[in-house]
Design an enzyme around this catalytic site. Structure first.
Site, PDB file in Angstrom:
ATOM      1  NE  ARG A 254      38.110  51.058  35.914  1.00 19.82           N
ATOM      2  CZ  ARG A 254      38.509  50.069  36.717  1.00 19.82           C
ATOM      3  NH1 ARG A 254      39.376  49.175  36.291  1.00 19.82           N
ATOM      4  NH2 ARG A 254      38.026  49.941  37.928  1.00 19.82           N
TER       5      ARG A 254
ATOM      6  CE  LYS B 158      29.848  26.596  39.879  1.00 17.66           C
ATOM      7  NZ  LYS B 158      28.956  25.844  40.749  1.00 17.66           N
TER       8      LYS B 158
ATOM      9  CG  ASP C 233      24.743  29.511  67.035  1.00 18.47           C
ATOM     10  OD1 ASP C 233      25.428  30.069  66.143  1.00 18.47           O
ATOM     11  OD2 ASP C 233      24.062  30.157  67.851  1.00 18.47           O
TER      12      ASP C 233
ATOM     13  CD  GLU D 298      37.301  40.219  47.750  1.00 15.85           C
ATOM     14  OE1 GLU D 298      37.860  39.459  48.564  1.00 15.85           O
ATOM     15  OE2 GLU D 298      36.233  40.812  47.994  1.00 15.85           O
TER      16      GLU D 298
ATOM     17  CB  SER E 170      22.744  25.624  42.906  1.00 17.29           C
ATOM     18  OG  SER E 170      23.717  26.028  41.980  1.00 17.29           O
TER      19      SER E 170
ATOM     20  CB  SER F 141      35.663  41.373  59.878  1.00 21.35           C
ATOM     21  OG  SER F 141      34.366  40.960  59.576  1.00 21.35           O
ATOM     22  CB  SER F 142      37.027  38.642  55.525  1.00 20.98           C
ATOM     23  OG  SER F 142      36.280  39.699  55.030  1.00 20.98           O
TER      24      SER F 142
ATOM     25  CB  THR G 297      32.006  29.837  34.300  1.00 20.87           C
ATOM     26  OG1 THR G 297      33.222  30.034  35.015  1.00 20.87           O
ATOM     27  CG2 THR G 297      31.003  30.867  34.757  1.00 20.87           C
TER      28      THR G 297
END
Lengths: 377, 531
Positions: free
Chosen positions: B456, B337, B111, B261, B274, B175-176, B334
């Protein structure tokens, strides 16, 4: 099948119906009208082509693999899973490409940030939701407001060619001269943007930013506020007219004379009284231009955000407080100080209007002299 | 395991004792990682639709020039809350849900390490989002300053919903952080014997690194919202020049949180891709070690690039150059990857089930988002792109066709393990193709309107943008509707379908495929043996 084609056609005609009221849109960044904007455009295209080349190579390999290395073709999977040589290569190669990109970008950036030795300096101040221009070397300053009629925005009138990109008083600059912009704000953060100059600079309250441009060709150049600044962020355009040096000199001399005359006129008007009808007419015009964005055309405000004036205690009873808040604003809220934005008679008219419109029938009549008195206690 | 029994009856009773409770209490009191994972995933799906509904309002208003449906103040609330819900309510909880379900099964743990905290970290979320959503019904409406809540728009010039917004963000942050602590403690302590760090599946690795990012930056966000709160209500002047503060300081603090973030929302996606690509290419992942190092480099670089969101705020030219160079550097890991994924496919034996389709779409479309990111890094060009639809296109390519597509891929990939049934492949392919086409009709033209100069966060626009906005809106509605197919598919898959085997996929590797489908309520109560 018939149904789908019918759907496609109706969609197409639907889209075409829109085209009738809309102008052609360029698909790419503007090359602009300055040396800098041209450099920015070239930089943009260079990076774009490099990205395209990398994309074609990487996706080419990927799709070749997708087509040929599929189980349905009966291939047996290879089992290799690393290669230091290849991995080093595709780490090093991008670094080289990036350095090649960084060199021209650095050169352009340094040129863009050099605001020294300017010929003309203009202070640009953003506030909710208008721009104020002040020529530092001349006695000329004014506000520049959206000129698109409300009825066009509400779809009650056909939209004009420069819908939302037109102002009552554009900024005027000379061609062939280095024009320096000092950019700041009276309230929230705005951003002054003219794509044709490749100038976008944030207007920060309490701080002054610098930018510059040198336009070679006379013309009208349009832009918009680029930083979310509250409710009417979409409705504060920038319009700049570039005139050649002689026309500019003539314009600024005329403008300076007109503004000086208006100030003298205002002092004279202090001894005169306007009739209530005149005040109400001028007041309504001023209210719609400067106040209605927040307090709404019907004076009801937006509950919880902008207070109502209709039936409000201040508009019905406390006249001195009413004049004071229009003149000086209220710190800590969105209420601006209008002493510098409006003339004495406009302030007198708008206060009169607010105290008599929308069933606020107080019967109060406020004259320019009353405002002048309140201003200089 | 202290008593040894051979009585089958006693054994059954033992199992019953440890099975799930019945009814609502099972979900309220659960400390089981699979139950909590399910709760997180369903919560994220719900939020995805709520945030999506707001996007539909935005697209409906922008369908034609002029103001038709909503007034500007409400429009701004929609863009703000859409952003907040999608970031904190949809993408992040979805990844946390996947972490809960998968990390223990992937490392051979029974768990998560801190099950009660796990329960709490989920159950405070519905409160956070109720507060946020209910603030929309306040007098003057909810937050309308953009999800980036730049001061002083969010302080002096906002209404009282700001207080609710601040508390709601605080709860999301708590929470995070708890979720992240749980992930780290689990990975560090509960790996099965023989599961060394460099044997962990990449999903575990990417989440491990993500969890550190979360712990590093969520407190920064908490600091930012607290300063907004005290500026607004308690007379401080952190962001008010009149009191000696600086509104640009807010942006530095916000983006010091904000840039890590965005990697929090994409690193776990790298882990998912992956896992999926090797399975359907039937070939081991190319460059496992370099994948781990690339993830770590991206995470470290993410702390050095925040001000590339702020090039127009008026920084010294030296700072602009520093942040431009650092940002461009991110393209290197990046790129590694993407190259590794393509090399994994190379000379494999591929099949194209729905998880693979979403993974392939991810690789192409995320890379397009990466390209526009590289363009945005170039400071002089950024002056033209900044705060236009070009940026909107960029971050929707990396977040929708990036993060969300990876979550979709993960859902299809592990759904048979979770439910014990194969999903409906035809329906899944329909969902994929409808999503793929509509998402590109939705976001690709945004590049063009952005380059043509449309800012925007505006509720109305100049006439030259009209045709493209109509097209974008049609794409938006189609993408929104396509997601209903996914809900239908998931419901169908939970109710029944072809029985899934333990391995589910022919080429799948990893501990989660060694236990039966559906995964039993308790798995790896005794650690597996890792060779």
């Amino acid at each position: 099948m018939a149904k789908t084609s019918y759907l496609c056609w109706s969609l197409l005609t639907f889209l075409l119906a829109f085209s009738t009221q809309s102008a052609e849109m360029p698909l790419n960044m503007t090359q602009g009208v300055t040396e800098i904007s041209q450099q920015v455009y070239d930089l943009h295209m260079k990076i774009f082509y490099i990205c395209c080349a990398i994309g074609v190579a990487v996706f080419g390999v990927m799709f070749w693999s997708i087509i040929h290395h599929r189980k349905s073709k009966g291939v047996a999977p290879a089992q290799f899973h690393e290669s230091t040589k290849v991995e080093l290569l595709w780490t090093a190669l991008p670094v080289v490409i990036l350095i090649l990109m960084a060199i021209p970008a650095t050169q352009t950036l340094i040129a863009m940030e050099d605001t020294s030795e300017a010929d003309v300096t203009i202070l640009i101040t953003g506030s909710q939701w208008k721009w104020h221009y002040k020529y530092m070397d001349h006695k000329v300053e004014y506000y520049s407001l959206l000129a698109t009629p409300r009825k066009q925005i509400d779809n009650k009138l056909k939209k004009g060619e420069n819908y939302l990109l037109e102002v009552d008083r554009p900024l005027v600059i000379p061609t062939g001269k280095k024009v320096r912009f000092l950019v700041t704000s009276d309230d929230v953060i705005h951003s002054w943007w003219v794509p044709a100059f490749a100038v976008k600079k944030d207007a920060n309250p309490g701080f002054i930013n610098e930018a510059w441009t040198k336009v070679d060709h006379p013309g009208v150049y349009r832009g918009q506020c680029a930083e979310l600044c509250g409710k009417d962020h979409g409705f504060m355009p920038v319009v700049v007219i570039a005139k050649d040096q002689a026309d500019f000199e003539q314009w600024i001399a005329q403008e300076a004379a007109a503004q000086a005359a208006a100030k003298a006129e205002e002092q004279k008007l202090l001894s005169m009284n306007m009739s209530k009808e005149e005040l109400m007419a001028l007041g309504e015009k001023t209210y719609m231009g400067y106040c209605a964005a927040c307090h709404q055309p019907n004076g009801a405000g937006i509950p919880g955000v902008f207070p109502a004036l209709k039936g409000s205690k201040m508009a019905l009873e406390d006249l001195p407080a009413h004049i004071d808040i229009v003149l000086n604003g209220k710190t800590g809220t969105a209420m601006q100080a209008f002493a510098k934005q409006l003339t004495l008679s406009e302030i007198a008219a708008v206060v009169t209007y607010e105290r008599n419109a929308w069933d606020n029938n107080t019967g109060d009549v406020v004259q320019a002299a009353d405002i002048a008195k309140a201003q200089k206690p | 395991m202290s008593t040894v029994t051979t009585d089958p009856h006693a054994h059954a009773e033992h199992d019953h004792h440890h099975g799930p409770a019945k009814g609502l209490k099972r979900w309220l009191y659960t400390t089981n990682h699979k139950d909590i994972g399910t709760l997180y995933l369903l919560f994220a799906l719900t939020m995805f639709f709520i945030g999506g509904a707001m996007a539909m309002v935005i697209r409906a208003e922008l369908f034609q020039p002029g103001l038709q449906i909503v007034e500007p103040n409400f429009f701004n609330q929609m863009t703000t809350v859409h952003g907040l819900i999608m970031v904190f309510g949809a993408v992040m909880p979805a990844f946390t849900g996947l972490a809960n379900w998968l990390i223990p099964m992937m490392i051979g743990a029974p768990d998560m390490a801190l099950p009660r905290m796990n329960n709490w970290s989920f159950w405070i979320l519905p409160f956070a989002f109720s507060i946020l959503l209910l603030s929309l019904f306040m007098e003057g409406g909810g937050p309308s300053f953009g999800w980036t809540f730049y001061a002083p728009l969010s302080t002096t010039y906002s209404n009282d919903s700001t207080a609710l917004f601040v508390f709601s963000v605080h709860i999301m942050g708590i929470s995070s952080i708890m979720g992240a602590i749980n992930v780290i403690v689990t990975i560090m302590n509960l790996r099965a014997p023989g599961m060394t760090y460099m044997k962990m599946p990449l999903f575990v690795w990417t989440w491990f690194i993500t969890a550190y990012l979360l712990i590093a930056v969520m407190p920064v966000l908490a600091g930012a919202v607290t300063m907004v709160l005290t500026d607004k209500y308690f007379g401080t002047s952190f962001f008010d020049a009149a009191g000696g503060g600086d509104p640009v300081l807010f942006q530095h603090i916000f983006w010091f949180f904000g840039h890590p973030e965005v990697y929090i929302m994409i690193l776990p996606a790298f882990g998912i891709i992956s896992a999926i690509v090797p399975t359907f290419a039937r070939k081991p992942l190319f460059g496992y070690a370099s994948m781990v190092y690339a993830t770590a480099s991206i995470a470290l670089l993410s702390f050095l690039v925040w001000a590339h969101h702020m090039f127009t705020t008026g920084m010294p030219v030296f700072a602009e150059l520093f942040f431009m160079y650092c940002t461009m550097l991110i393209a290197v890991p990046t790129g590694v990857k993407v190259f590794n994924w393509v090399a994994t496919m190379w000379r494999g034996a591929m099949t194209f089930e729905v998880p693979m389709m979403f993974a392939l779409a991810f690789i192409v479309l995320f890379t397009i988002g990466g390209f526009s990111g590289l363009m945005l890094a170039i400071t002089p060009a950024d002056f033209q792109y900044h705060d236009t639809y070009f940026v909107v296109a960029h971050f929707h390519y990396v977040l929708v066709t990036g993060a969300i597509f990876s979550i979709m891929a993960a859902a299809y990939y592990w759904l048979p393990k979770w439910t014990g049934h194969m999903y409906d492949e035809t329906l899944g392919q329909w969902h994929f193709w409808c999503s793929l086409i509509s998402v590109n009709v939705l976001f690709f033209p945004m590049h063009f309107v952005g380059l043509a100069g449309m800012p925007r966060r505006i509720p109305d626009y100049a006439l030259q943008f009209a045709d493209f906005n109509a097209l974008i809106s049609i794409g938006g509605f189609a993408f929104g509707l396509s997601q209903l197919l996914f809900v239908w598919l998931v419901v169908k898959c939970i109710k029944g379908g072809e029985k899934a085997t333990a391995e589910v996929w022919e080429g799948a590797e990893g501990l989660e495929w060694t236990i039966p489908s559906p995964a039993p309520y308790h798995s790896f109560t005794t650690p597996p043996e890792i060779k």
